[in-house]
Design an enzyme around this catalytic site. Structure first.
Site, PDB file in Angstrom:
ATOM      1  N   TYR A  80      -3.728  16.160  76.576  1.00 22.92           N
ATOM      2  CA  TYR A  80      -3.549  16.722  75.222  1.00 22.92           C
ATOM      3  C   TYR A  80      -3.676  18.250  75.233  1.00 22.92           C
ATOM      4  O   TYR A  80      -4.718  18.798  74.853  1.00 22.92           O
ATOM      5  CB  TYR A  80      -4.607  16.143  74.277  1.00 22.92           C
ATOM      6  N   ASP A 229      -4.262   5.012  67.023  1.00 24.99           N
ATOM      7  CA  ASP A 229      -2.838   4.727  67.177  1.00 24.99           C
ATOM      8  C   ASP A 229      -2.432   3.270  67.436  1.00 24.99           C
ATOM      9  O   ASP A 229      -1.640   2.710  66.702  1.00 24.99           O
ATOM     10  CB  ASP A 229      -2.269   5.603  68.291  1.00 24.99           C
ATOM     11  N   GLU A 466     -12.542  10.094  77.236  1.00 20.38           N
ATOM     12  CA  GLU A 466     -11.945   9.884  75.912  1.00 20.38           C
ATOM     13  C   GLU A 466     -12.507   8.600  75.286  1.00 20.38           C
ATOM     14  O   GLU A 466     -12.863   8.563  74.121  1.00 20.38           O
ATOM     15  CB  GLU A 466     -10.424   9.780  76.097  1.00 20.38           C
TER      16      GLU A 466
HETATM   17  C1  2M8 Z   1      -4.552  10.330  70.389  1.00 14.82           C
HETATM   18  O1  2M8 Z   1      -3.292  10.463  69.728  1.00 14.82           O
HETATM   19  C2  2M8 Z   1      -2.177  11.192  70.255  1.00 14.82           C
HETATM   20  C3  2M8 Z   1      -1.098  11.224  69.178  1.00 14.82           C
HETATM   21  O2  2M8 Z   1      -1.561  11.925  68.063  1.00 14.82           O
HETATM   22  C4  2M8 Z   1      -1.601  10.598  71.516  1.00 14.82           C
HETATM   23  O3  2M8 Z   1      -2.018   9.528  71.961  1.00 14.82           O
HETATM   24  O4  2M8 Z   1      -0.717  11.235  72.085  1.00 14.82           O
HETATM   25  C5  2M8 Z   1      -5.512   9.673  69.373  1.00 14.82           C
HETATM   26  O5  2M8 Z   1      -6.672   9.205  69.986  1.00 14.82           O
HETATM   27  C6  2M8 Z   1      -5.850  10.659  68.261  1.00 14.82           C
HETATM   28  O6  2M8 Z   1      -6.816  10.130  67.404  1.00 14.82           O
HETATM   29  C7  2M8 Z   1      -6.353  11.991  68.834  1.00 14.82           C
HETATM   30  O7  2M8 Z   1      -6.500  12.910  67.783  1.00 14.82           O
HETATM   31  C8  2M8 Z   1      -5.385  12.553  69.880  1.00 14.82           C
HETATM   32  C9  2M8 Z   1      -5.955  13.757  70.618  1.00 14.82           C
HETATM   33  O8  2M8 Z   1      -7.244  13.481  71.113  1.00 14.82           O
HETATM   34  O9  2M8 Z   1      -5.068  11.552  70.864  1.00 14.82           O
END
Ligand code: 2M8
Length: 503
Positions: A80, A229, A466
């Protein structure tokens, strides 16, 4: 938004210890030799290594330091690489214990990208992240910038949103700064004055564009908006979404986890991307989306977080001298939210399920989101007791096979449960933080302490993952996840004695 690394949190470990760690007990981190045979990798620490709380605090600080991008924090190093909305709010809660100005900056930088409607985007894309680091990335969302309501781009934003933890975080920043006093308190008061109208606009957006029915419950257009999600919460509604022609797309996310089974499936992603396509075709316009979208769901947890955030906003309004009419309006929002949540109660489940607006039916999954009214707070003793009983039952924390008394994201008794798959079973520290904080506010200090203690043990053992496998405690998903480090810092700063005083 640039990669200007000016992380101000350079507190010497000794200083951090005295300022941060309220509870000096040891956490025993016990690893399994050679890792779990089913697992993808072994544990981080050798067997029975005592981890001092101080060490954990320093390690959490280092995670936030490494993920700091200069004024904002990426959610995780590889998986992320952008700024996520609710992650940033939790990150600000953790940063508050290190540097209240930097914590305030985290929220300010996110709110710089607020839409004219008041919406706070779920992702602000880092223009410097490599194009193949995350999908769907900024180019996929660039069209959102064509909306008359979008903020100037680049940086681009998504046009979804996420649960509104921000007012809770802003108040937390203020409380720590107030305790520290002096110039820090002055700066935090200025920050509150600055952010208050933006928070007001954000909550107004959710209570108008996302609740035209006046139900007190927020409508989401995409599972990504819930933040949970691939939770079984959405299985029924997603199954009804008919996916049309989709161009081939990459799954960059799978490069960053040890095993693809920890992430949503390709079938999930097809639906996620199809919904994004429809939202883009509707010009990100809420009214058009409401008319035709195949995924329109009242999200109980999102709505409960909004109630709690409105309570924080009311307190902020008092601190900054907000208008009397606005304060009355916020108080109404709180009531409206609580009434909405009370209506969605399901006595048989003992939970508060989500609700599908398309089919007019409740989504009766056994997930941790069903404890939404706990998070909203203000419960009568009888109602609190029922939720507490359900949480402690074998469906959740009382399940005999759990490694630690921490709520799995989905009940092991739910047919959709999977202990290794993302939001379908693993334990998430941020969700435990919400439950812990709900118990503290409800005066349930023993329970709160149990959650705090077990969560810290889990993190000491497995690192700042995570999410965690609920039976073995194995760390899963991304490593060095910022919000895990942030909630650990907040827990460390709130020893049991302090919780007693907060009562
Ligand atoms: C996760 O979501 C993102 C999409 O928004 C992904 O999987 O790509 C989820 O756990 C979400 O709640 C979280 O905010 C994000 C970043 O940690 O990852």
């Amino acid at each position: 938004m640039g990669r200007n690394r000016t992380f101000p949190v350079e507190i010497a470990p000794e200083a951090l210890l005295t300022t941060l760690v309220a509870d000096e007990r040891l956490v025993w981190a016990v690893s399994r030799p050679n890792g779990d045979e089913k697992g993808d990798e072994g544990m981080i620490l050798p067997r029975s290594v005592p981890v001092r709380r101080e060490t954990l605090a320093v390690r959490a600080q280092e995670v936030l330091h490494r993920n700091d991008m200069g004024g904002w924090t990426r959610a995780a190093p590889d998986l992320y690489p952008h700024q996520w909305s609710w992650d940033s709010a939790f990150i600000a809660i953790g940063l508050a214990h290190l540097d209240t100005r930097r914590a305030a900056r985290e929220l300010e930088s996110l709110f710089q990208h607020q839409w004219n409607t008041g919406k706070v985007p779920h992702i602000v894309f880092n223009p410097e992240a490599p194009p193949d680091s995350y999908f769907p990335g900024s180019d996929h969302w660039a069209c959102a910038a064509a909306s008359p309501d979008a903020p100037p781009a680049p940086p681009y934003t998504s046009c979804l949103c996420q649960p509104p933890v921000h007012a809770i975080a802003a108040l937390r920043v203020w409380k720590v700064a107030e305790r520290n006093g002096g110039e820090e308190a002055g700066a935090a008061r200025a920050f509150l004055r600055e952010i208050y109208p933006k928070l007001m606009l954000w909550h107004r957006y959710l209570l108008s564009y996302r609740d035209p029915e006046d139900s007190g419950l927020v409508t989401i257009f995409h599972p990504w908006e819930s933040g949970t999600d691939n939770s079984p919460r959405w299985d029924t509604s997603l199954a009804a979404v008919e996916v049309g022609d989709l161009a081939p797309y990459p799954r960059h996310d799978l490069q960053h986890v040890a095993n693809a089974s920890q992430r949503p499936t390709d079938a999930d992603y097809d639906r996620y991307l199809w919904l994004v396509k429809l939202i883009k075709e509707a010009g990100c316009d809420e009214m058009s989306i409401y008319r035709s979208h195949p995924f329109l769901v009242k999200d109980a947890l999102f709505s409960a977080i909004l109630v709690a955030a409105n309570e924080a906003l009311l307190e902020i309004a008092g601190l900054v001298g907000g208008r009397v009419e606005d304060r009355a309006l916020i108080a109404q929002w709180i009531e409206r939210g609580r009434r909405g949540l009370a209506r969605c109660r399901d006595p048989e489940l003992g939970l508060c399920p989500d609700y599908d607006l398309r089919t007019g039916s409740a989504l009766r999954a056994h997930t941790v989101a069903g404890f939404a009214p706990l998070v909203a707070g203000g419960l009568r003793p009888r109602r609190l007791a029922i939720l507490r009983e359900t949480l402690m039952s074998p469906s959740f924390i009382g399940h005999p096979a759990l490694g630690r008394p921490l709520a799995p994201s989905t009940s092991p008794n739910d047919p959709g449960f999977n202990p290794r798959s993302y939001w379908r079973g693993p334990v998430w520290p941020v969700i435990d933080w919400l439950l812990w904080w709900a118990f503290v506010r409800a005066g349930e200090h023993q329970l709160a302490e149990r959650v705090r203690e077990s969560s810290l043990e889990q993190i000491a053992e497995g690192g700042f993952a995570e999410y965690f496998e609920p039976f073995t405690g194995e760390p899963l998903g991304s490593r060095e996840q910022s919000w895990t480090a942030a909630v650990a810092l907040d827990w460390l700063a709130h020893g049991p004695q302090r919780e007693m005083r907060a009562a």
